[in-house]
Design an enzyme around this catalytic site. Structure first.
Site, PDB file in Angstrom:
ATOM      1  N   GLY A   1      42.028 -39.070  26.936  1.00 32.05           N
ATOM      2  CA  GLY A   1      42.551 -37.734  27.224  1.00 32.05           C
ATOM      3  C   GLY A   1      42.280 -36.731  26.121  1.00 32.05           C
ATOM      4  O   GLY A   1      42.254 -37.072  24.941  1.00 32.05           O
TER       5      GLY A   1
ATOM      6  N   GLY B   1      47.812 -39.286  17.594  1.00 35.46           N
ATOM      7  CA  GLY B   1      49.007 -38.787  18.274  1.00 35.46           C
ATOM      8  C   GLY B   1      50.086 -38.379  17.299  1.00 35.46           C
ATOM      9  O   GLY B   1      49.830 -37.667  16.325  1.00 35.46           O
TER      10      GLY B   1
ATOM     11  N   PRO C   1       0.830  -1.207   0.000  1.00 31.27           N
ATOM     12  CA  PRO C   1       0.000   0.000   0.000  1.00 31.27           C
ATOM     13  C   PRO C   1       0.863   1.255   0.000  1.00 31.27           C
ATOM     14  O   PRO C   1       0.526   2.246  -0.637  1.00 31.27           O
ATOM     15  CB  PRO C   1      -0.795  -0.104   1.301  1.00 31.27           C
ATOM     16  CG  PRO C   1      -0.586  -1.473   1.832  1.00 31.27           C
ATOM     17  CD  PRO C   1       0.630  -2.030   1.203  1.00 31.27           C
TER      18      PRO C   1
ATOM     19  N   PRO D   1      45.941 -36.354  19.981  1.00 33.52           N
ATOM     20  CA  PRO D   1      45.327 -37.330  20.879  1.00 33.52           C
ATOM     21  C   PRO D   1      43.801 -37.365  20.855  1.00 33.52           C
ATOM     22  O   PRO D   1      43.215 -38.253  21.474  1.00 33.52           O
ATOM     23  CB  PRO D   1      45.815 -36.877  22.255  1.00 33.52           C
ATOM     24  CG  PRO D   1      46.101 -35.424  22.104  1.00 33.52           C
ATOM     25  CD  PRO D   1      46.480 -35.184  20.689  1.00 33.52           C
TER      26      PRO D   1
ATOM     27  N   THR E   1      51.616 -35.970  20.755  1.00 28.37           N
ATOM     28  CA  THR E   1      51.531 -37.344  21.221  1.00 28.37           C
ATOM     29  C   THR E   1      50.666 -37.429  22.485  1.00 28.37           C
ATOM     30  O   THR E   1      50.486 -36.423  23.185  1.00 28.37           O
ATOM     31  CB  THR E   1      52.943 -37.914  21.451  1.00 28.37           C
ATOM     32  OG1 THR E   1      52.829 -39.300  21.695  1.00 28.37           O
ATOM     33  CG2 THR E   1      53.629 -37.244  22.636  1.00 28.37           C
TER      34      THR E   1
ATOM     35  N   ASP F   1      43.321 -44.583  11.374  1.00 29.66           N
ATOM     36  CA  ASP F   1      43.375 -45.548  12.475  1.00 29.66           C
ATOM     37  C   ASP F   1      42.162 -45.450  13.374  1.00 29.66           C
ATOM     38  O   ASP F   1      41.420 -44.486  13.335  1.00 29.66           O
ATOM     39  CB  ASP F   1      44.589 -45.208  13.361  1.00 29.66           C
ATOM     40  CG  ASP F   1      45.846 -45.829  12.819  1.00 29.66           C
ATOM     41  OD1 ASP F   1      45.737 -46.647  11.905  1.00 29.66           O
ATOM     42  OD2 ASP F   1      46.924 -45.481  13.329  1.00 29.66           O
TER      43      ASP F   1
ATOM     44  N   MET G   1      49.540 -47.876  25.923  1.00 32.88           N
ATOM     45  CA  MET G   1      48.969 -49.217  25.726  1.00 32.88           C
ATOM     46  C   MET G   1      49.116 -50.060  26.994  1.00 32.88           C
ATOM     47  O   MET G   1      49.420 -51.249  26.919  1.00 32.88           O
ATOM     48  CB  MET G   1      49.661 -49.933  24.543  1.00 32.88           C
ATOM     49  CG  MET G   1      49.431 -49.224  23.226  1.00 32.88           C
ATOM     50  SD  MET G   1      50.426 -49.880  21.879  1.00 32.88           S
ATOM     51  CE  MET G   1      51.946 -48.977  22.063  1.00 32.88           C
TER      52      MET G   1
ATOM     53  N   ILE H   1      55.733 -41.983  17.313  1.00 32.45           N
ATOM     54  CA  ILE H   1      55.763 -42.468  18.701  1.00 32.45           C
ATOM     55  C   ILE H   1      54.785 -43.631  18.813  1.00 32.45           C
ATOM     56  O   ILE H   1      53.567 -43.436  18.701  1.00 32.45           O
ATOM     57  CB  ILE H   1      55.452 -41.340  19.702  1.00 32.45           C
ATOM     58  CG1 ILE H   1      56.570 -40.293  19.608  1.00 32.45           C
ATOM     59  CG2 ILE H   1      55.332 -41.897  21.128  1.00 32.45           C
ATOM     60  CD1 ILE H   1      56.467 -39.149  20.549  1.00 32.45           C
TER      61      ILE H   1
ATOM     62  N   LYS I   1      43.726 -50.735  14.022  1.00 31.61           N
ATOM     63  CA  LYS I   1      44.134 -51.974  14.664  1.00 31.61           C
ATOM     64  C   LYS I   1      43.526 -52.004  16.049  1.00 31.61           C
ATOM     65  O   LYS I   1      43.402 -50.984  16.700  1.00 31.61           O
ATOM     66  CB  LYS I   1      45.648 -52.020  14.818  1.00 31.61           C
ATOM     67  CG  LYS I   1      46.363 -51.959  13.524  1.00 31.61           C
ATOM     68  CD  LYS I   1      47.841 -52.066  13.774  1.00 31.61           C
ATOM     69  CE  LYS I   1      48.603 -51.560  12.587  1.00 31.61           C
ATOM     70  NZ  LYS I   1      49.393 -50.405  12.879  1.00 31.61           N
TER      71      LYS I   1
END
Ligand code: SAH
Length: 471
Positions: A414, A304, A43, A227, A333, A250, A385, A308, A272
């Site tokens: 972690g 990591g 309008p 990590p 790491t 991995d 590990m 290492i 793995k």
């Protein structure tokens, strides 16, 4: 995905805009920028749209909306304060199969309008699917600062050479590699420096001077993914992740990190597990070679740091023997990542003058480590590990003279949102962990430095999650 992002060609097509105020004016500008013929119904017209009307950029009909106004339109936007009117426009448009947007009413829309970064012909559209337009705008502002103003010019330059590049290189993969070199290399830099003619000449030369065989040989990037927390990736890791054609990853590489790899890249899981190998190491080595020989850029992404406890050395050994170019990108790491996020300095002037990393992986149920050396005072022992061998590890250290009250911590997952830290002593930790429902991966830190955790712990993922829920 709540909406499909698409770009529509509305050049020279009729679009209906209902409403005459400032919001309508902004939508009109967008439609006009995309070359549409804009028909405004209202309008009264506000100042901005009045100017557009006077300049002849829009057509204007000074009355209320009628259903027949949608005839011959390819798209409709309703930008009025009248909810009933907005709903009517939406219903009519949907009945006719015409895409419709109602400002600030996502429930009435069949499409929503993103925030955009315009470097025409390059466009970046950002949307929060209506959840938070402010967030989308903030993100857009950030992108504005990241994308050089001359990106549009770069795209235009490249457009003119596409046919020649197509004729020059035999496969689409080679063409992509060529263009990636051009767009990220000195030719693009020339353009960004304002030397458009030099950039054009350099591109011309590059096409003539680059042999098709230049891209026959691929390469391998052995990259540490850190990590867990994706923010801990290095810039180089991220850059190579976004170049890769194939990704071999991995078990320790999280979905969040994997998502940062190039969207089109083929992803192959070669992870793995302790008792189960889904791809044998020799097979992984051979796969890397095979893909590189096909001219692919292969990303070998490992948790990591690749050097290492990562068997990274074995993988590049095969590549080196076959003469395949590769590069290695270090990652944070688990020892550094977990120690930092648990508030446990790995060395400390008062407590620990050295730090040793060992693997707790047992061969035929036995842990074969240098116990004499590990049980010496004044050092920090980090065990990778080590979950299933934890009782043996602690027993052996005590048996070799380490005081039973020596502090020890186990860090579960972690640096991630699931991180938990169990701090105790070498005498008590195995019992505590035996009774807890602990999930891999876990890292063990032994030494006086673990005492500092109580004071220095700063990362509280659970608390953070709660805090986020409150926001
Ligand atoms: N290359 C890797 C280690 C691979 S060995 C690195 O540099 O970190 C796998 C072991 O690493 C796991 O068994 C665990 O001990 C440790 N690890 C890896 N990520 C971890 C994490 N986020 N939290 C705790 N331990 C981790």
């Amino acid at each position: 995905m709540q909406y499909l992002p698409i770009f529509i060609d509305i050049k020279d097509r009729q679009c209906l805009l209902v409403g005459g105020g400032d919001v309508a004016a902004r939508k009109a500008t967008l439609l006009l920028n995309a070359g549409a013929k804009v028909e405004v119904l209202a309008p009264v017209l506000g100042a901005a749209l009045s100017r557009e009307h006077q300049n002849g950029r829009i057509t204007y009909t000074n009355r209320g909306y009628e259903s027949s106004d949608l005839t011959d339109c390819c798209l409709a936007i309703s930008a009025t304060d009248d909810r009933e009117l907005n709903a009517k426009v939406a219903t009519d448009a949907k009945a006719l199969g015409i895409p419709v947007n109602v400002v600030d009413s996502p429930e009435l829309c069949s499409f929503i309008i993103p925030s955009i970064v315009d470097r025409s012909p390059v466009m970046v559209a950002v949307s929060s699917s209506g959840a938070s337009p402010v967030l989308a705008r903030l993100l857009r502002a950030r992108l504005e600062t990241l994308i050089p103003a001359s990106y549009g010019q770069l795209a235009t330059l490249v457009q003119g050479f596409r046919d020649r590049v197509k004729a020059r290189f035999s496969t689409s993969n080679k063409r992509r590699l060529f263009w990636e070199d051009v767009l990220q290399g000195p030719i693009a830099e020339l353009l960004f420096a304002g030397k458009a003619e030099a950039a054009r000449a350099a591109l011309d030369n590059a096409i003539t001077g680059t042999a098709d065989s230049r891209y026959d040989q691929g390469e391998v990037y052995l990259v540490g993914a850190g990590p867990g927390d994706p923010d801990l990736l290095s810039f180089r890791a991220l850059r190579l992740m976004q170049r890769a054609d194939v990704v071999l990853y991995d078990r320790l590489v999280s979905a969040e990190i994997l998502n940062l790899a190039r969207r089109d890249a083929q992803r192959i899981y070669v992870g793995k597990q302790r008792a189960y190998h889904s791809m044998r190491q020799e097979e992984i080595n051979d796969t890397l070679v095979r893909f590189a020989q096909q001219g692919k850029r292969v990303l070998r992404l490992k948790g990591g740091d690749p050097f290492i406890f990562g068997r990274g050395g074995e993988e590049i050994d095969t590549l080196a023997a076959q003469g395949i170019p590769f590069q290695v990108v270090p990652g944070i790491t688990a020892a550094s990542g977990c120690a930092a996020y648990a508030g446990i300095p790995l060395t400390h002037r008062d407590y620990s003058q050295s730090c040793v990393f060992v693997t707790g992986h047992q061969r035929e149920g036995k842990l074969d480590l240098n116990w004499e050396m590990l049980s010496q005072p004044g050092q920090t022992v980090v065990c990778y590990m080590g979950l299933s061998g934890l009782p043996t590890l602690c027993q052996q250290l005590i048996a070799h003279g380490m005081p039973p009250q020596t502090p020890a911590a186990l860090i579960e997952q972690g640096t991630t949102q699931h991180q938990r830290v169990f701090a105790a002593t070498i005498a008590t930790l195995p019992g505590i962990i035996g009774g807890a429902d602990v999930h891999a991966p876990t890292l063990i830190i032994i030494g006086e430095v673990v005492r500092l955790h109580e004071k220095l712990a700063w990362f509280h993922p659970q608390a953070d999650t709660d805090a986020k829920a409150l926001i």
